[in-house]
Enzyme design. Structure first.
Site, short mmCIF file in Angstrom:
data_model
loop_
_atom_site.label_atom_id
_atom_site.label_comp_id
_atom_site.label_asym_id
_atom_site.label_seq_id
_atom_site.Cartn_x
_atom_site.Cartn_y
_atom_site.Cartn_z
N ASP A 121 -12.67 1.02 0.44
CA ASP A 121 -11.90 1.95 -0.35
C ASP A 121 -11.13 2.86 0.61
O ASP A 121 -11.72 3.56 1.42
CB ASP A 121 -12.85 2.77 -1.23
CG ASP A 121 -12.10 3.78 -2.07
OD1 ASP A 121 -11.11 3.37 -2.70
OD2 ASP A 121 -12.48 4.96 -2.05
N ASP A 174 -13.52 3.19 -9.04
CA ASP A 174 -12.10 2.85 -9.00
C ASP A 174 -11.68 2.11 -10.25
O ASP A 174 -10.64 2.40 -10.85
CB ASP A 174 -11.79 1.97 -7.77
CG ASP A 174 -11.70 2.81 -6.50
OD1 ASP A 174 -12.03 4.00 -6.59
OD2 ASP A 174 -11.33 2.26 -5.46
N THR A 183 -5.65 3.38 -3.03
CA THR A 183 -5.64 4.37 -1.96
C THR A 183 -5.30 3.75 -0.62
O THR A 183 -4.76 4.41 0.24
CB THR A 183 -7.01 5.05 -1.87
OG1 THR A 183 -8.02 4.06 -1.92
CG2 THR A 183 -7.20 6.00 -3.00
N THR A 184 -5.61 2.47 -0.46
CA THR A 184 -5.24 1.82 0.79
C THR A 184 -3.75 1.54 0.81
O THR A 184 -3.07 1.80 1.80
CB THR A 184 -5.99 0.48 0.96
OG1 THR A 184 -7.37 0.71 0.78
CG2 THR A 184 -5.74 -0.11 2.32
#
Lengths: 469, 603
Positions: free
Chosen positions: B80, B413, B113-114
């Site tokens: 994550d 997530d 988020t990456t």
């Protein structure tokens, strides 16, 4: 043997002029002025690239290792830790400007730096500093005289339309955070109108800012009232009707003595009754508050579990606010008086809110207190990086200050360097008709004014010389 | 006037007794302050950001690898982005911007988020040549901003709305949840988790309580057992609490029980710490002892009299109370976690009581069924068929602690993604399809722009391709082949807009058809955030680092977090290397601004 001192004076080097004849370590007055000027200029060159809407940002890491990314001159100067005494004067001038007007701090520093640069040329020409000072004073008096003639518009806060007002705010905001001025201008306008007193005055501190990471600038909102960055303690999380608010500066808990005390029990009856009596006391108090019509309790201290139990039982809402400063703001918003001892408030000690609600925004919990004819407005700012958020906060601050000034004096002059150019032109004319040495200084002053449009063009990536011509 | 100046000058020159002829440097700022400006400074900031995005890029997508981060105490295995960025303790002032956007994406959308970090890093990388060639950063920023706006608008245009009410709506949500889980550790168990997640979130949606998702949906980690033993309870479940003798005699199943929730300690103990009993007559002694017992019995009696079948308390329930309740056919559990108790209160409609005086019917909660269930080796207290059908509890099982922790992050997530889906009710295709479509659109748009803007918007368009490219790279495919096939599809084929990387077969496919869906808001937010971050970095023309103050108070504020994380060191070295290669530094010591990769406070 000859002493080295005499040796050195014997080896008189005509190239180094006067200093070549004197003892080492000597300094010449002229030299000192020049070095002071250089220091101030260095500071000003550092800052002036941040001027205007396309001003470049500085990345500052202060001594606490806090990171700022900003083009706000006042912030840069505050974090820079300027050491040089002459340069410090510039910093002070900027700080004064900020306190007085809240904006145009960069103009102060850039212009002062440019004036000094021109002074350097004048000194090289052979002018004495006192002559330069005299000339600058004439020029600056002339400017005060000229400025009113350049007023392009008279904006009155009382009558002006929203478009007109936001037209004035936009350049201020654009120079702070270009790209978000379109979003911020109407929000600030609304906020200022909310907090405007009947005599058309705005207190800049009446507009608060709450920063929330996430989403984008366009998701920012204005809330007439107070926003706390935390949830409520009680089970009641939302009151949709007009309700009374009571503010306690102290905690809501059973009062205890400061001095160490021991409860002494003599009989079994005492023991049985002890807890019950404490509970009844707390209940009586909460009941008293509830019966006075208060729906929302705000406290600056802790809320004991027992108190919370009764608060929930009487269906009250309880909000905890740690900071005294924030508590005062909330009092200002609701019109409540902060009480220092527990108990039911008198009617004039209570505040009013039109609705109190706990909301989730961007993963954070907010408690929103909307207040009628609010004396406080809160801007909830959103942006995806904290540096942008900080920048937005400063932009809002400047915007509110601009509005406040507008309230005091509705005259506006054209921006973007136009006024400076006009003044420069007029001063050139003045210089041409001035007899004596003053004319050089006045001309230099006129030239120094050009730094503003020049820098604006420079930072925006245009050819400054072309635009200046 | 003059005199003052001389004094000033002397004061200054003391610091550098160079003397005659040698011009001492003007000391403008505090000693030790580092300033660097201009192009090299900007390039070095860009390099630092790239190093950060390089560090997380391999975690993208279903075939992304995980990172093991050791922070000196705990081991975290995660892919994550936000978690990794948080753990890396990045201290480079410019690179911190990337941490910010990653966290803001996490707060706002919860997933992606990456990719947001990757995107920001890639945009900067593509723009670096322009900076090097001397294009004015403002010109670059202006065009990047407009490209960013267009990209967001294009995503909104592309988004496919769906109707929640229909059967398809449910399918949509399932697919979104699966897509989110696809890139995670528990990808192979998405058939198990996706329905759980959708059910949990939909319960909230029906009650219009999506905002409270974090409070109402609990994820419980119970190490041990197998992943497949994880389960969802529509209601509240928590692990059996510590219990005393008498517990096993209790009734452990109730239908329609009344539930009393307490914040009271039901144990024989002194009433108040500062209370003292003094007796003058030894005969009174027994009465005091009796009174103490009476106090606790009164409390227990009040609980039983309230009509409750189940008594839960945040504080301990002692053996006396346990036995007392067991004798009267009640169930009790003490030391229930605060969050669990609150959730029970929410679900059953009860209210937590801090005293046993004045209990009345109204504060009791109820539910359809309560039972103690055995799952593997653990026992759970499970409340189901609650009147307020909002809360759900996901119990995660698994072999190792790290595995469960990562599963929890993945589920989180996915929960957020489904929540987003329900809020926007519009989806786009994943697998790099939407990025390529926007990229194609921007490329075409760039051709209509005159001047430098054309190249910059083109570079932005190229940067967007990083997502499909990285997906291929991580999966071990030839990214050049696949990307050119995709580009052809997107430019030439009218129906090719949803073509993305086919992870299963190493080719391209219509990802929309395949059911690789993401909420459109997710993409909008990540484009906007990446653009904003790139602009922030580009707008910096000078980095000024003041020497850290030695004030111990500064450490207490915890500015830099804890200590000597080896990963921090590695990052520092990596960044230093990058900078050494690019030669961005101006003043050798710390001019490039890359320092402090280690937090100060930790030692």
């Amino acid at each position: 043997k000859q002493s080295p001192k005499i040796m050195s004076s014997m080896a008189y080097n005509s190239a180094s002029g006067l200093s070549g004849m004197l003892k080492s370590g000597h300094s010449h007055w002229d030299h000192a002025v020049i070095r002071n000027i250089e220091a101030a200029m260095e500071l000003s060159t550092m800052i002036h690239t941040s001027l205007g809407p396309f001003g470049r940002h500085k990345l500052l890491v202060n001594h606490l290792e806090k990171i700022h990314v900003t083009s706000d001159c006042n912030t840069i100067l505050r974090e820079l830790e300027v050491e040089h005494p002459a340069a410090k004067l510039l910093k002070m001038a900027a700080t004064m400007q900020d306190e007085e007007c809240g904006d145009a701090t960069n103009l102060v520093v850039s212009f002062a730096g440019e004036l000094l640069r021109q002074t350097l040329d004048l000194m090289k020409m052979g002018l004495h500093t006192s002559e330069v000072i005299a000339g600058y004073q004439i020029a600056s008096e002339k400017i005060q005289e000229l400025l009113p003639t350049l007023v392009c518009k008279q904006v009155s806060v009382q009558t002006a339309s929203d478009e007109e007002l936001s037209q004035v705010l936009t350049p201020v905001l654009a120079s702070k955070h270009y790209g978000s001025h379109e979003v911020l201008a109407p929000l600030i306008l609304q906020a200022c109108k909310v907090v405007m007193s009947p005599s058309y005055r705005v207190a800049p501190e009446a507009v608060r800012v709450v920063k929330l990471l996430g989403s984008s600038v366009s998701a920012s909102t204005m809330i007439p009232g107070y926003v706390a960055q935390r949830g409520v303690e009680s089970n009641v999380t939302s009151i949709e009707e007009t309700c009374k608010v009571c503010v306690f500066a102290c905690g809501i808990e059973a009062s205890s003595t400061e001095a160490k005390g021991t409860v002494l029990m003599k009989t079994a009856q005492d023991l049985k009754g002890y807890n019950i009596s404490e509970e009844t006391k707390m209940e009586e108090m909460i009941q008293g508050i509830a019966e006075s019509g208060v729906k929302v309790l705000v406290t600056g201290g802790v809320v004991s579990e027992m108190a919370l139990h009764f608060i929930d039982r009487y269906k009250l809402m309880c909000l905890k606010i740690g900071s005294k400063w924030e508590l005062r703001r909330l009092c200002q918003a609701t019109g409540a008086t902060a009480l220092v001892r527990l108990g039911a408030p008198t009617p004039d000690e209570m505040g009013v809110a039109t609705s109190v609600k706990v909301q989730q925004v961007g993963g954070k919990t907010l408690t929103v207190l909307k207040t009628p004819d609010s004396k406080l407005a809160t801007l909830v700012l959103r942006a995806s990086t904290s540096s942008v958020l900080q920048d937005l906060e400063r932009a809002v601050d400047d915007g509110v200050h601009a509005f406040e000034q507008l309230c005091r004096d509705g005259r506006v002059v054209p921006g973007a360097g136009a006024t400076e150019m006009a003044l420069s032109l007029k001063l050139h004319q003045l210089a041409d008709v001035s007899p004596g040495l003053d004319q050089y200084a006045i001309r230099a002053f006129a030239k120094a004014l050009e730094i503003i449009p020049r820098t604006l063009a420079d930072t925006a990536g245009f050819d400054a010389t072309q635009k200046g011509g | 006037h003059r005199f003052n100046s001389i004094q000033h000058y002397q004061a200054i020159s003391k610091m550098n007794p160079g003397g005659l002829g040698m011009r001492p440097g003007i000391i403008l700022l505090r000693e030790g302050t580092d300033t660097s400006q201009g192009k090299p400074q900007l390039i070095s900031n860009i390099n630092a950001c790239q190093a950060v995005s390089d560090a997380v890029r391999t975690t993208l997508g279903p075939r992304g690898m995980d990172k093991l981060v050791f922070d000196g105490r705990n081991v975290t295995i995660s892919n994550d982005g936000a978690t990794i960025m948080k753990l890396l303790e990045i201290a480079h002032p410019a690179a911190k911007t990337l941490v910010d956007i990653s966290l803001s994406q996490d707060a706002e959308v919860g997933d992606g988020t990456t990719s947001v970090v990757l995107l920001a890093g890639e945009i900067l990388k593509q723009l670096k040549p322009f900076v090097e060639e001397g294009v004015h950063p403002q010109t670059i920023m202006r065009n990047v901003r407009s490209a960013g706006k267009l990209a967001v608008k294009k995503v909104q245009d592309l988004a496919v709305p769906f109707d929640m009410k229909s059967q398809e709506g449910n399918e949509m949500l399932l697919k979104c949840a699966s897509t989110a889980l696809n890139s995670k550790l528990i990808a192979s168990h998405q058939d198990l988790f996706s329905p759980m997640i959708v059910t949990a979130v939909k319960a909230l949606y029906d009650a219009n309580a999506l905002d409270d998702i974090m409070d109402l949906v609990a994820i419980k980690q119970v190490p041990g057992g197998d992943v497949r033993q994880s389960f969802l309870v529509q209601g509240v479940a928590f692990k059996k609490t510590f219990s005393y003798a008498g517990f096993e005699q209790m009734t452990k199943k109730f239908t329609n029980p009344k539930i009393l929730l307490l914040n009271v300690e039901l144990e024989l103990k002194s009433e108040k710490e500062n209370a003292e009993v003094r007796i003058t007559d030894p005969d009174q002694y027994q009465s005091i002892v009796d009174a103490e017992w009476q106090v606790i019995y009164d409390k227990l009696d009040a609980c039983v009299k309230s009509g409750a079948n189940i008594v839960l308390s945040k504080l301990p329930i002692g053996d006396l109370a346990t036995q007392y309740f067991a004798d009267r056919g009640l169930f009790c559990a003490g030391r229930v976690e605060d969050g669990d108790l609150k959730r029970v209160a929410k679900a059953t409609g009860g209210a937590v009581q801090t005293t046993t005086n004045g209990l009345y019917e109204g504060i009791l909660g109820t539910c359809g069924l309560f039972e103690e269930k055995r799952m593997g080796e653990e026992r759970f207290n499970v409340f189901t068929e609650c009147p307020m059908a909002l809360t759900s509890t996901l119990v995660l099982r698994g072999g190792s602690e790290q595995f469960i922790a990562e599963s929890e992050r993945s589920i989180h997530d996915a929960l957020m993604v489904v929540k987003r889906c329900l809020q926007t009710q519009a989806v786009v295709a994943g697998g790099g399809a939407v990025e390529l479509e926007v990229s194609t659109y921007l490329r075409e748009h760039a051709l209509t722009i005159e001047g430098k803007g054309q190249l910059i918007v083109g570079a932005y368009a190229k940067a967007l391709e990083i997502v499909p490219r990285q997906l291929c790279d991580n999966a071990g495919f030839d990214s050049t082949d696949i990307l050119s096939a995709l580009r052809r599809k997107h430019t030439q084929d009218a129906d090719g807009k949803w073509y993305g990387v086919d992870i299963a077969n190493g080719s391209i496919c219509d990802t929309f058809e395949e059911g690789v869906w993401e909420p459109s808001d997710n993409k909008c937010n990540s484009f906007a955030a990446a653009t904003e971050a790139a602009c922030v970095i580009l707008s910096i023309d000078e980095t000024i680092i003041s020497p850290a103050s030695q004030d111990p108070g500064a450490q207490a504020t915890g500015m830099m977090g804890g200590g000597q994380a080896p990963m921090g060191n590695m990052m520092g070295e990596a960044l230093d290397q990058v900078n050494a290669h690019k030669g961005g530094s101006r003043s050798g010591n710390l001019g490039n601004g890359v320092r402090y990769m280690k937090g100060r406070g930790g030692a």
